[in-house]
Each structure stands twice: as structure tokens, then as C-alpha cells.
Write a protein that holds these residues in place. Structure first.
Motif, short mmCIF file in Angstrom:
data_model
loop_
_atom_site.label_atom_id
_atom_site.label_comp_id
_atom_site.label_asym_id
_atom_site.label_seq_id
_atom_site.Cartn_x
_atom_site.Cartn_y
_atom_site.Cartn_z
N MET A 1 0.72 -1.17 0.02
CA MET A 1 0.09 -0.11 0.04
C MET A 1 0.95 1.20 -0.15
N LYS A 2 0.70 2.33 -0.78
CA LYS A 2 1.19 3.42 -0.81
C LYS A 2 0.64 4.68 -0.61
N LEU A 3 0.81 5.40 0.28
CA LEU A 3 0.29 6.57 1.21
C LEU A 3 0.69 7.83 0.82
N LEU A 4 -0.06 8.90 0.23
CA LEU A 4 0.41 9.89 0.01
C LEU A 4 -0.24 11.17 1.22
N LEU A 5 0.78 11.67 2.14
CA LEU A 5 0.02 12.43 3.05
C LEU A 5 0.14 13.83 2.98
N ILE A 6 -1.04 14.33 2.94
CA ILE A 6 -0.89 16.01 2.88
C ILE A 6 -1.85 16.58 4.06
N THR A 15 1.37 19.82 14.61
CA THR A 15 1.95 20.42 13.28
C THR A 15 1.73 19.29 12.21
N SER A 16 1.63 19.90 11.06
CA SER A 16 0.97 18.93 9.88
C SER A 16 2.05 17.74 9.95
N GLU A 17 3.32 18.00 10.14
CA GLU A 17 4.42 16.92 10.14
C GLU A 17 4.12 15.85 11.41
N GLU A 18 3.84 16.40 12.40
CA GLU A 18 3.36 15.47 13.67
C GLU A 18 2.28 14.75 13.39
N VAL A 19 1.29 15.48 12.56
CA VAL A 19 0.12 14.62 12.34
C VAL A 19 0.59 13.33 11.24
N SER A 20 1.37 13.64 10.50
CA SER A 20 2.05 12.70 9.48
C SER A 20 2.80 11.59 10.16
N LYS A 21 3.22 11.90 11.19
CA LYS A 21 4.10 10.68 11.92
C LYS A 21 3.21 9.83 12.83
N ALA A 22 1.94 10.66 13.45
CA ALA A 22 1.23 10.06 14.34
C ALA A 22 0.60 9.01 13.28
N PHE A 23 0.05 9.33 12.14
CA PHE A 23 -0.74 8.66 11.43
C PHE A 23 -0.02 7.34 10.81
N ILE A 24 1.25 7.52 10.22
CA ILE A 24 2.11 6.52 9.96
C ILE A 24 2.32 5.44 11.03
N ILE A 39 3.77 15.49 2.25
CA ILE A 39 3.84 16.73 1.45
C ILE A 39 3.70 17.68 2.48
N ARG A 40 4.47 18.66 2.69
CA ARG A 40 4.28 19.76 3.75
C ARG A 40 3.51 20.87 3.01
N ALA A 41 2.38 21.08 3.32
CA ALA A 41 1.49 22.16 2.70
C ALA A 41 0.76 23.12 3.65
N SER A 42 0.22 24.20 3.01
CA SER A 42 -0.52 25.01 3.61
C SER A 42 -1.61 25.89 2.72
N ASP A 43 -2.64 26.08 3.39
CA ASP A 43 -3.72 26.66 2.79
C ASP A 43 -3.64 28.31 2.42
N GLY A 44 -2.43 28.89 3.07
CA GLY A 44 -2.10 30.32 2.82
C GLY A 44 -2.20 30.80 4.04
N GLY A 45 -2.66 30.01 5.33
CA GLY A 45 -2.65 30.69 6.71
C GLY A 45 -1.56 30.03 7.51
N ASP A 46 -1.53 29.97 8.69
CA ASP A 46 -0.56 29.55 9.62
C ASP A 46 0.30 28.55 9.17
N GLY A 47 1.71 28.73 8.95
CA GLY A 47 2.47 27.86 8.42
C GLY A 47 2.62 27.83 6.91
N PHE A 48 2.18 29.17 6.38
CA PHE A 48 2.14 29.30 4.96
C PHE A 48 4.02 29.58 4.71
N MET A 49 4.65 30.43 5.66
CA MET A 49 5.91 30.58 5.25
C MET A 49 6.88 29.48 5.50
#
Length: 377
Positions: A1-6, A15-24, A39-49
Motif C-alpha cells: 500500500m502506498k500512502l500520500l500524506l498532505i 503540526t502537519s508533520e506531527e500529524v503525519s508521523k502519528a498517522f504513519i 507533502i508539507r502544505a498550507s492553505d495560505g494561513g498559519d504555516g504558509f512561510m
């Protein structure tokens, strides 16, 4: 199984990275054989930079600015020498997290501090300015930013108004005699996290002002103020940007950027996904599931937030999307109609919010394990 996490962050918790690690970790504990790509992502809000810096060589530019209530703060934006571009995150100087819950009041807050960051960038000769919206403590229609760049908003007596939400309904005229000349040489881009219009029942005030500390009465006043701002702008400049999808982003900041700086609108998640090279990745690899999520999934999630963009990507690439969240406040069927394959929440309903936020990683891992054990049967 191949998973793409965003995933998005679980605000105030993971953080999004912590979400990914806990999920994996949860998938691994389920005994599933898998590989994953984050994939590290943002919708333009917090975490954009953070997302921009992850994919693009940038340096940090320090600026003395102001928080949403006008108190001096040390802030920063990113500069890319290669593209001669500045990347500014609205939440960095005008964000809700800069204020205590008791201080939050969109009648009194302003985006002036973000305007000071933009001013610093353009006066340094930077030719492209990208402003990531989201997480704001404001509902000022962007007049705070405009004021920092030389615009003045005047009442019926010609007196200069403070650039706050409370002043919107008092604006009778706009003076642009002192606007910085160098703005004409700069291209501006509004990286929007939502698709709401400026005002109305689905506008900036009615949908988002409550979470910024507004009462029902304030919400009505702010909405009327945004209507008034648009009227004065239309009469003065013959511009009508209020109904454009996204103009209501960040309390109407997107509207202000387009109106006063001629900014082009971009979807935040689409912008960051393009930056991440995910399209190139998907042209080379095939994934079984696309994983996304945020702290709370509700009606606002469908207004252009990160999850909506990820779901659109999944639909386009025919990859089933699984969403995870701390709390689910929308019917699963409604999400499925928009392309979500499945969704599950991780909260322990027998415990309070503080407990669930503190133990979010463990709860996410446990629920993910439970979910994938059932999925592989």
C-alpha cells in the motif's frame, strides 16, 4: 500500500508533520505493509512561510511591526533572491494567536502590522510580494494594510479614521495622495485560504468573525461596515471586487489587497502544492490513498481550506481521499459528495477538549491503527 500524506495542522495541538508521523505509526501498528510520502502544505494561513521555506531557498527578513492591537512586535517575512520575491504570512503580524482570548475583538484589531511588513519589502526593491492569508484576528477589509502604505480613510468630517473593523461603517472617503509610488512597480499576490465573498450571509463577518471574538451584534456591524467600504471603493475607483470568490479571506484582506494593490488571487493550497512538485510526483508514482485532515472538519472546510484542495487533487488523480480530524462537525455524506472517500475523528468523547488536544498524537495513532485493521480485512 502506498500512502500520500498532505494533512493540515491540528491547530494548537499538532503540526502537519506531527500529524503525519502519528498517522504513519498507526498504520504500522495495524500490521499493514506500506510506503508513504509526506507533502508539507498550507492553505495560505498559519504555516504558509514554513511551507514556502521547505521548498524554496529563502532568507528571513526581520521587521519591527505591530500586533493586531497596535503593540510593537518583532516579526519577519521570507525573501527569495532568485525570484526577487517576498513571502509574507498575515498571521505573523496580524494573527489571532498573537492575542489572548480576552484580547480578541475584530472591532478593534487591524492588519496595519502586516502593512508594515509589505512596506519594508517594497521599499527594499522587492518586485513580487505574496501574502498568505488565514489565521487573522482581523475583520478590517484590508484597510490596515492600505493605511500602512499611505492610504487614508476619512469620516464625514474629513477626519482620519483608525484602520479597524469598527471604522469600516464610518468611512465616507479615501485619500490616496500619500500612497507609496514604488507600489506601482510591484506585483502582489493574495494567497487565499477560503473562497467566501466579502460580505453577506456567507461573507467574512458572518462566517469567521465569531471565532475572532465577535458577538452577534458585532458581526452585523462588521458586515455593514464591509458593505460600506465596498460602496465607497466603488464610488471612488469604480471597482467591484466584493463578490469575487476569495474576497472574504482573512476578514476581507484579500479584497483590500486586490482593491488597493491590484493583487491577483491564488488558492493557497493550489499554490503550495504547485511549489511542492506534487504534480511531478504523481506523474511518476501511483498512490493507493491520499491522506489529509485538520483539527476540526466542518462547513468551513468546504470553503477553500487545505482539505478541499487536497480532495480536488484526489478526485483529479482518482486517488481515494481519507480525512482525519480531532472533531467532525459535518455529516460524512456531505463530505463524500465532495469527493472524500472516508473520514474519521480521533477525539475521546468521554474527555474534555484540553485532554484531547494534549493527547492528540496518541489518539490519532490509536484510531488510525483501528481504522486500518478494519480496512485490510
Amino acid at each position: 500500500m502506498k500512502l500520500l500524506l498532505i494533512p493540515d495542522k491540528f491547530k494548537g495541538s499538532l503540526t502537519s508533520e506531527e500529524v503525519s508521523k502519528a498517522f504513519i505509526l498507526g498504520v504500522a501498528k495495524a500490521g499493514v505493509k506500506f510506503t508513504s510520502h509526506y507533502i508539507r502544505a498550507s492553505d495560505g494561513g498559519d504555516g504558509f512561510m514554513n511551507a514556502v521555506a521547505y521548498y524554496k531557498p529563502c532568507v528571513s527578513v526581520q521587521v519591527i511591526s505591530e500586533n493586531p492591537l497596535g503593540k510593537p512586535i518583532q516579526s519577519y517575512y521570507l525573501y527569495s533572491h532568485e525570484a526577487n520575491s517576498a513571502f509574507i504570512e498575515l498571521a505573523n503580524a496580524s494573527g489571532m494567536e498573537l492575542l489572548t482570548p480576552k484580547e480578541r475583538n475584530p472591532m478593534l484589531t487591524s492588519t496595519f502590522g502586516t502593512g508594515l511588513q509589505i512596506k519594508d519589502a517594497v521599499q527594499k526593491g522587492i518586485k513580487n510580494v505574496y501574502i498568505g492569508l488565514g489565521g487573522s484576528a482581523t475583520n478590517d477589509g484590508g484597510i490596515g494594510i492600505a493605511q500602512a502604505l499611505g492610504y487614508s480613510f476619512l469620516d464625514k468630517n474629513g477626519k482620519k479614521l483608525k484602520a479597524t473593523g469598527a471604522s469600516l461603517s464610518q468611512i465616507k472617503s479615501i485619500d490616496d495622495a500619500d500612497v507609496l509610488e514604488c507600489l506601482k512597480l510591484v506585483k502582489f499576490f493574495s494567497i487565499n485560504d477560503v473562497t467566501n465573498p466579502l460580505f453577506g450571509e456567507n461573507g467574512a463577518a458572518h462566517i469567521y468573525a465569531a471565532q475572532k471574538g465577535a458577538s452577534k451584534h458585532m458581526i452585523d456591524e462588521l458586515d455593514l461596515g464591509l458593505i460600506n467600504l465596498n460602496k465607497v471603493v466603488t464610488d471612488t475607483y469604480n471597482l467591484e471586487n466584493a463578490k469575487l470568490p476569495g474576497s472574504g479571506a482573512a476578514g476581507g484582506v484579500a479584497y483590500g489587497l486586490k482593491t488597493f494593490l491590484g493583487a491577483n488571487y491564488f488558492s493557497g493550497i493550489d499554490f503550495v502544492l504547485e511549489l511542492s512538485g506534487v504534480n511531478d510526483l504523481l506523474s511518476k508514482e501511483r498512490f493507493d490513498y491520499l491522506i489529509t485532515g485538520e483539527g476540526k472538519i466542518d462547513e468551513q472546510t468546504l470553503n477553500g481550506k487545505l482539505i478541499k484542495g487536497v480532495v480536488a487533487l484526489g478526485v483529479r488523480e482518482n486517488i481515494p481521499v481519507i480525512a482525519v480530524c480531532g472533531k467532525l462537525s459535518i455529516e460524512k455524506e456531505q463530505l463524500k459528495k465532495h469527493g472524500v472517500f472516508d473520514v474519521f475523528e480521533i477525539q475521546d468523547s468521554t474527555k474534555d477538549l484540553t485532554y484531547n488536544m494534549k493527547h492528540a498524537a496518541g489518539l490519532l495513532t490509536a484510531k488510525t491503527t483501528e481504522y486500518f485493521k478494519l480496512l485490510k480485512k
